[in-house]
Scaffold this motif. Structure first.
Motif, mmCIF file in Angstrom:
data_model
loop_
_atom_site.group_PDB
_atom_site.id
_atom_site.type_symbol
_atom_site.label_atom_id
_atom_site.label_comp_id
_atom_site.label_asym_id
_atom_site.label_seq_id
_atom_site.Cartn_x
_atom_site.Cartn_y
_atom_site.Cartn_z
ATOM 1 N N SER A 1 0.960 -1.323 -0.194
ATOM 2 C CA SER A 1 0.605 0.559 -0.513
ATOM 3 C C SER A 1 0.988 1.068 0.122
ATOM 4 O O SER A 1 2.062 1.272 0.403
ATOM 5 C CB SER A 1 -0.426 0.034 1.191
ATOM 6 O OG SER A 1 -1.529 1.687 1.542
ATOM 7 N N ASP B 1 2.234 4.821 -2.503
ATOM 8 C CA ASP B 1 1.789 6.152 -3.379
ATOM 9 C C ASP B 1 2.579 5.375 -4.863
ATOM 10 O O ASP B 1 3.552 4.522 -4.745
ATOM 11 C CB ASP B 1 2.864 7.369 -3.302
ATOM 12 C CG ASP B 1 1.242 8.235 -1.958
ATOM 13 O OD1 ASP B 1 0.536 8.004 -2.275
ATOM 14 O OD2 ASP B 1 1.987 8.343 -1.240
ATOM 15 N N PHE C 1 -3.070 2.463 -16.380
ATOM 16 C CA PHE C 1 -2.514 2.790 -14.827
ATOM 17 C C PHE C 1 -3.943 3.036 -14.844
ATOM 18 O O PHE C 1 -4.205 2.255 -13.491
ATOM 19 C CB PHE C 1 -1.366 4.335 -14.281
ATOM 20 C CG PHE C 1 0.014 3.800 -14.877
ATOM 21 C CD1 PHE C 1 0.559 3.210 -14.447
ATOM 22 C CD2 PHE C 1 0.090 4.765 -16.265
ATOM 23 C CE1 PHE C 1 2.010 3.142 -14.635
ATOM 24 C CE2 PHE C 1 1.537 4.703 -16.423
ATOM 25 C CZ PHE C 1 2.425 3.465 -16.204
ATOM 26 N N GLN D 1 -6.114 0.062 -12.050
ATOM 27 C CA GLN D 1 -6.572 -0.177 -10.993
ATOM 28 C C GLN D 1 -8.375 0.331 -10.697
ATOM 29 O O GLN D 1 -8.786 -0.060 -10.148
ATOM 30 C CB GLN D 1 -7.125 1.922 -10.376
ATOM 31 C CG GLN D 1 -6.622 2.254 -9.284
ATOM 32 C CD GLN D 1 -6.447 3.588 -8.785
ATOM 33 O OE1 GLN D 1 -6.873 4.997 -9.569
ATOM 34 N NE2 GLN D 1 -5.302 3.620 -8.266
ATOM 35 N N ALA D 2 -8.875 0.888 -12.223
ATOM 36 C CA ALA D 2 -10.759 0.346 -12.112
ATOM 37 C C ALA D 2 -10.862 -0.782 -12.158
ATOM 38 O O ALA D 2 -12.285 -0.727 -11.965
ATOM 39 C CB ALA D 2 -10.882 1.691 -13.356
ATOM 40 N N TYR E 1 -4.633 -4.196 -10.115
ATOM 41 C CA TYR E 1 -3.875 -3.913 -8.760
ATOM 42 C C TYR E 1 -4.493 -4.929 -7.327
ATOM 43 O O TYR E 1 -3.578 -6.001 -6.912
ATOM 44 C CB TYR E 1 -4.109 -2.537 -8.246
ATOM 45 C CG TYR E 1 -3.412 -1.416 -9.193
ATOM 46 C CD1 TYR E 1 -2.567 -1.910 -10.340
ATOM 47 C CD2 TYR E 1 -3.352 0.290 -9.041
ATOM 48 C CE1 TYR E 1 -1.775 -0.945 -11.084
ATOM 49 C CE2 TYR E 1 -3.016 0.927 -9.816
ATOM 50 C CZ TYR E 1 -2.567 0.437 -10.610
ATOM 51 O OH TYR E 1 -1.937 1.734 -11.515
ATOM 52 N N GLU E 2 -6.004 -4.254 -7.089
ATOM 53 C CA GLU E 2 -6.223 -5.400 -6.017
ATOM 54 C C GLU E 2 -6.146 -6.913 -6.566
ATOM 55 O O GLU E 2 -5.681 -7.098 -5.558
ATOM 56 C CB GLU E 2 -7.550 -4.672 -6.003
ATOM 57 C CG GLU E 2 -8.769 -5.730 -4.762
ATOM 58 C CD GLU E 2 -10.017 -5.699 -3.960
ATOM 59 O OE1 GLU E 2 -10.556 -6.018 -3.740
ATOM 60 O OE2 GLU E 2 -10.569 -4.951 -5.723
ATOM 61 N N SER F 1 -2.249 -1.554 -2.921
ATOM 62 C CA SER F 1 -3.352 -1.169 -2.801
ATOM 63 C C SER F 1 -2.719 0.692 -3.270
ATOM 64 O O SER F 1 -1.850 1.417 -2.242
ATOM 65 C CB SER F 1 -3.518 -0.374 -1.591
ATOM 66 O OG SER F 1 -4.581 0.572 -1.020
ATOM 67 N N LEU F 2 -2.634 1.521 -4.602
ATOM 68 C CA LEU F 2 -1.452 2.593 -5.134
ATOM 69 C C LEU F 2 -2.511 3.537 -5.151
ATOM 70 O O LEU F 2 -4.114 3.497 -5.902
ATOM 71 C CB LEU F 2 -0.991 1.749 -6.323
ATOM 72 C CG LEU F 2 -0.161 0.357 -5.952
ATOM 73 C CD1 LEU F 2 0.385 -0.019 -7.600
ATOM 74 C CD2 LEU F 2 0.888 0.645 -4.893
ATOM 75 N N GLU F 3 -1.940 4.787 -4.734
ATOM 76 C CA GLU F 3 -2.570 5.996 -5.160
ATOM 77 C C GLU F 3 -1.559 6.695 -6.257
ATOM 78 O O GLU F 3 -0.084 6.645 -5.413
ATOM 79 C CB GLU F 3 -3.094 6.535 -3.790
ATOM 80 C CG GLU F 3 -2.996 8.176 -4.319
ATOM 81 C CD GLU F 3 -3.509 9.544 -2.879
ATOM 82 O OE1 GLU F 3 -3.761 10.305 -2.849
ATOM 83 O OE2 GLU F 3 -3.041 8.428 -2.257
ATOM 84 N N HIS F 4 -2.338 6.926 -7.230
ATOM 85 C CA HIS F 4 -1.277 7.715 -8.514
ATOM 86 C C HIS F 4 -1.696 9.375 -8.342
ATOM 87 O O HIS F 4 -2.223 9.709 -7.801
ATOM 88 C CB HIS F 4 -2.515 7.546 -9.022
ATOM 89 C CG HIS F 4 -2.102 6.204 -10.163
ATOM 90 N ND1 HIS F 4 -3.643 5.909 -10.873
ATOM 91 C CD2 HIS F 4 -1.464 5.246 -10.111
ATOM 92 C CE1 HIS F 4 -3.493 4.295 -11.325
ATOM 93 N NE2 HIS F 4 -2.294 4.431 -11.252
ATOM 94 N N TRP G 1 2.690 -5.244 -10.076
ATOM 95 C CA TRP G 1 2.725 -4.111 -10.718
ATOM 96 C C TRP G 1 2.849 -4.261 -12.620
ATOM 97 O O TRP G 1 1.816 -3.738 -12.410
ATOM 98 C CB TRP G 1 3.606 -3.083 -10.169
ATOM 99 C CG TRP G 1 3.021 -1.056 -10.414
ATOM 100 C CD1 TRP G 1 1.513 -0.549 -10.570
ATOM 101 C CD2 TRP G 1 3.724 -0.215 -11.162
ATOM 102 N NE1 TRP G 1 1.646 0.216 -11.229
ATOM 103 C CE2 TRP G 1 3.102 0.982 -11.103
ATOM 104 C CE3 TRP G 1 4.918 -0.142 -11.456
ATOM 105 C CZ2 TRP G 1 3.268 2.068 -12.397
ATOM 106 C CZ3 TRP G 1 5.464 0.314 -12.037
ATOM 107 C CH2 TRP G 1 4.545 1.907 -12.173
#
Length: 333
Positions: free
Chosen positions: A44, A46, A61, A65-66, A70-71, A76-79, A251
């Motif tokens: 988890s 950035d 990317f 994510q959508a 990723y899950e 759990s990544l925040e761009h 990733w």
């Protein structure tokens, strides 16, 4: 007195700095611990992305994510968006640890002594396009003789590709055509629509958005003249790679699923991408269709050499880089 940012403070600082236009750490070479946490559930944290919402290379990317890729990999990544490649690399080197950047800035950063490595490709075509108003008499690159062409800034990709493609067409910048530095792609469109210049640089998906609104037409694309290229790449600090190899493999698998979706189900991929960037679905579809064959995590030597040659030509690199030390081709395998 030495001042140190805590883990949460550092991440907050990164977000604020990115929102303000990038980290103000010119020439910085000091690395911090990656701003993420690992555990049994995965990772988890950035991830830094150049031009996240404005450039076509970001599509995998958003999709990864959508679509839940990723899950599926325990990520759990925040761009975190940065406006330019060097800003992105500095953010990676200063604490985020990994991300995606324009490829040339990674070599520049490595030459400056930053601990940053390339471990995957992303977008394998020049992303710079050149447009004119829909009613313009300009219909091809040959028609720009005696005209003004808007580019970003000296030393930018848009300037490099304007000069290179014009020369390829037998047109000499500064003699046969005037290059005018105006800033971002949106700024470029603004000065074009106001009649300040005759042709403007832009990049997908903005190219398709403006064309869809019947306000402009694409005159030429840089890819028409440059076939071997790595526009954006996956990169990380050496320390992050050493400590998080499995995270980067996961990733890579998630991004590969996003790339595969673009290749096999363009309509579904475009729907996800359109929602993410708040574009019309048909515009996102057209943009991805035009870029469908230019997503890959794999490098070729010709692509990397072309990027290095461009950096040397522009004076951004002063010497040939140690490719074996900077480019790690087995991280994702």
């Amino acid at each position: 007195m030495e001042f140190k940012l805590s883990h949460m403070d550092r991440r907050g600082f990164m977000r604020l700095s990115a929102a303000a236009g990038g980290l103000a750490l010119l020439g910085a070479t000091t690395s911090c611990a990656p701003s993420g946490s690992t555990g049994k559930a995965g990772f988890s944290g950035d991830v830094a992305v150049t031009g996240l919402a404005s450039l076509i290379h970001s599509a995998p990317f958003f999709i990864a994510q959508a679509a839940g890729y990723y899950e599926e990999e325990g990520l759990s990544l925040e761009h975190i968006q940065f406006p330019g490649g060097l800003d992105t690399v500095r953010g990676i080197d200063s604490g985020i640890g990994f991300g995606t950047s324009s490829t040339i800035p990674v070599f520049i950063a490595a030459e400056k002594g930053m601990d940053v490595k390339i471990f995957g490709n992303v977008y394998t075509s020049p992303s710079v396009d050149f447009i004119a108003p829909a009613g313009s008499s300009i219909t091809s690159i040959e028609d720009v003789r005696g005209k003004k062409v808007a580019v970003s800034t000296p030393g930018s990709n848009s300037t490099y590709f304007a000069e290179r493609t014009l020369r390829e067409a037998g047109i000499i910048p500064g003699k046969d055509v005037e290059l005018v530095s105006v800033g971002s792609a949106s700024d470029s469109w603004t000065v074009l629509s106001q009649g300040v210049v005759d042709v403007a640089w832009t990049a997908s998906p903005l190219s398709e958005k403006i064309a869809n609104e019947s306000e402009s037409k694409i005159i030429w694309r840089s890819r028409d003249y440059v076939t071997d290229w790595s526009d954006t790449c996956l990169c990380a600090t050496g320390a992050f790679i050493d400590e998080n190899a499995e995270v980067l493999k996961g990733w890579g698998r998630a991004l590969k699923k996003g790339i595969d979706l673009i290749a096999t189900d363009l309509e579904k991929a475009a729907a996800i991408y359109a929602k993410a960037i708040d574009y019309e679905a048909e515009v996102a579809f057209e943009a991805l269709k035009n870029s469908q064959s230019f997503y890959s995590l794999d490098f070729t030597d010709a692509q990397l050499q072309s990027v290095v040659a461009a950096g040397l030509d522009q004076g951004q690199l002063t010497r040939e880089p140690d490719m074996d030390a900077i480019v790690l081709k087995n991280v994702l395998s």
